[in-house]
Design a protein around this motif. Sequence first.
Motif, PDB file in Angstrom:
ATOM      1  N   TYR A  24       0.730  -1.210  -0.089  1.00  0.00           N
ATOM      2  CA  TYR A  24      -0.101  -0.211   0.050  1.00  0.00           C
ATOM      3  C   TYR A  24       0.756   1.312   0.044  1.00  0.00           C
ATOM      4  CZ  TYR A  24      -4.467  -2.692   0.485  1.00  0.00           C
ATOM      5  OH  TYR A  24      -5.190  -3.465   0.240  1.00  0.00           O
ATOM      6  N   ILE A  27       1.232   1.704  -3.714  1.00  0.00           N
ATOM      7  CA  ILE A  27       0.137   2.105  -4.248  1.00  0.00           C
ATOM      8  C   ILE A  27      -0.440   3.707  -3.705  1.00  0.00           C
ATOM      9  CG2 ILE A  27      -2.645   1.829  -4.227  1.00  0.00           C
ATOM     10  CD1 ILE A  27      -0.897  -0.497  -5.662  1.00  0.00           C
ATOM     11  N   ALA A  28       0.069   4.090  -2.605  1.00  0.00           N
ATOM     12  CA  ALA A  28      -0.193   5.470  -2.132  1.00  0.00           C
ATOM     13  C   ALA A  28       0.836   6.368  -3.116  1.00  0.00           C
ATOM     14  CB  ALA A  28       0.014   5.566  -0.904  1.00  0.00           C
ATOM     15  N   VAL A  36      -9.259   3.198  -2.788  1.00  0.00           N
ATOM     16  CA  VAL A  36      -8.666   1.781  -2.431  1.00  0.00           C
ATOM     17  C   VAL A  36      -9.431   1.357  -1.255  1.00  0.00           C
ATOM     18  CG1 VAL A  36      -6.451   1.025  -1.388  1.00  0.00           C
ATOM     19  CG2 VAL A  36      -6.390   2.938  -3.153  1.00  0.00           C
ATOM     20  N   LEU A  57      -2.360   2.526   7.243  1.00  0.00           N
ATOM     21  CA  LEU A  57      -2.563   2.711   6.073  1.00  0.00           C
ATOM     22  C   LEU A  57      -3.775   3.774   5.401  1.00  0.00           C
ATOM     23  CD1 LEU A  57      -2.276  -1.319   5.225  1.00  0.00           C
ATOM     24  CD2 LEU A  57      -0.590   0.511   5.128  1.00  0.00           C
ATOM     25  N   ARG A  60      -1.933   6.950   5.374  1.00  0.00           N
ATOM     26  CA  ARG A  60      -0.948   6.879   4.270  1.00  0.00           C
ATOM     27  C   ARG A  60      -1.585   7.279   2.919  1.00  0.00           C
ATOM     28  NH1 ARG A  60       4.151   5.135   3.221  1.00  0.00           N
ATOM     29  NH2 ARG A  60       4.836   6.007   1.093  1.00  0.00           N
ATOM     30  N   LEU A  61      -2.775   6.521   2.726  1.00  0.00           N
ATOM     31  CA  LEU A  61      -3.357   6.407   1.405  1.00  0.00           C
ATOM     32  C   LEU A  61      -4.162   7.721   1.299  1.00  0.00           C
ATOM     33  CD1 LEU A  61      -4.702   2.742   1.336  1.00  0.00           C
ATOM     34  CD2 LEU A  61      -2.999   3.961  -0.397  1.00  0.00           C
ATOM     35  N   GLN A  62      -4.759   8.268   2.362  1.00  0.00           N
ATOM     36  CA  GLN A  62      -5.567   9.528   2.408  1.00  0.00           C
ATOM     37  C   GLN A  62      -4.420  10.923   1.874  1.00  0.00           C
ATOM     38  OE1 GLN A  62      -7.891   9.573   5.799  1.00  0.00           O
ATOM     39  NE2 GLN A  62      -9.567   8.536   4.824  1.00  0.00           N
ATOM     40  N   LYS A  66      -5.807   9.530  -2.219  1.00  0.00           N
ATOM     41  CA  LYS A  66      -6.697   8.325  -2.447  1.00  0.00           C
ATOM     42  C   LYS A  66      -7.959   8.389  -1.538  1.00  0.00           C
ATOM     43  CE  LYS A  66      -3.180   6.711  -4.819  1.00  0.00           C
ATOM     44  NZ  LYS A  66      -3.057   7.247  -6.195  1.00  0.00           N
ATOM     45  N   VAL A  68     -10.386   6.381   0.503  1.00  0.00           N
ATOM     46  CA  VAL A  68     -10.335   4.917   1.225  1.00  0.00           C
ATOM     47  C   VAL A  68     -11.796   4.372   1.544  1.00  0.00           C
ATOM     48  CG1 VAL A  68      -9.422   3.582   3.197  1.00  0.00           C
ATOM     49  CG2 VAL A  68      -8.118   5.438   2.281  1.00  0.00           C
TER      50      VAL A  68
END
Length: 299
Positions: A24, A27-28, A36, A57, A60-62, A66, A68
Amino acid sequence: MTKTGLTLGPVLFNWSPDRLRDFYARIADEAEVDRVHLGEVVCGKRQPFTDGIWPELIERLQAAGKEVVLSTLALPYNPRERASVLDFCKAGELAEINDLTALPTVAGKPFLVGPFVNVYNEGAARFLAGRGATGICLPVELPIASVSVIAAALPEVEFELFAFGRLPLALSGRCYHARLHGLHKDGCQFVCDRDPDGLPVDTLDGQQFLAINGIQTLSNGVEAFCPTPVELAELGVRRLRLSPHTVDMVAVSRLYRALLDGRAGRAETLAAVKLLGLPGDLVDGFTRGQPGSARVEMA
């Protein structure tokens, strides 16, 4: 024309926390997906190993821009697993339900519906939309002829199609991986972690048939639905889903993004996907109203 969304679905396989963190993180930073999904969808016994990593995670993604979504178990069967579904639905992020027992928890607020829920007609879709569903990833068995009918009946709902990965076909109360290794489900020793893309299953005469992932049955082949933007607009589909595998998912996301943006054609995309070292042959039969194992026509 509205830009088609691209989703990375939940990891269906038994990956370690460290592997998930590394996956991830990339991906991020690099994947061309705007949404995601996180969460254990297949087996509740795996949840204690990964529950602790989702908050980091999500952050990290936000931070990488992204959206979530928290995906819930598709076959919760004991009080602990049902409680975990409720916790995910109440966590504050947009939730995707994969079993209707979660409906009372999300009803009345926006939620998504995953491909494990049997939405085979516009009546079922309308029922869920009336309770707050804003997006529905339709079951993988539906041909696009049926998809267009459902989508046309509810233009306010964002319909999504499973476009890449081994197709999730069924879940069982028994664990195939445990049985294969002479173990019981309650003492499975989590042997499904030995097959991070699922374990291929052949027929008695040696033909490739299905794949197993703990309690889950998947297709042996890898779905590769590669429509043009015009075709998707005609279908009324606004989002495609990529299912994580051990292949280079950043590369997969870039290939599909180029396809959806009209920067690459279908044949070009399929040829590039085929070179990625996939766990099975490319298939797309269900979308064409044929057996799901029908191989992709490359031309």
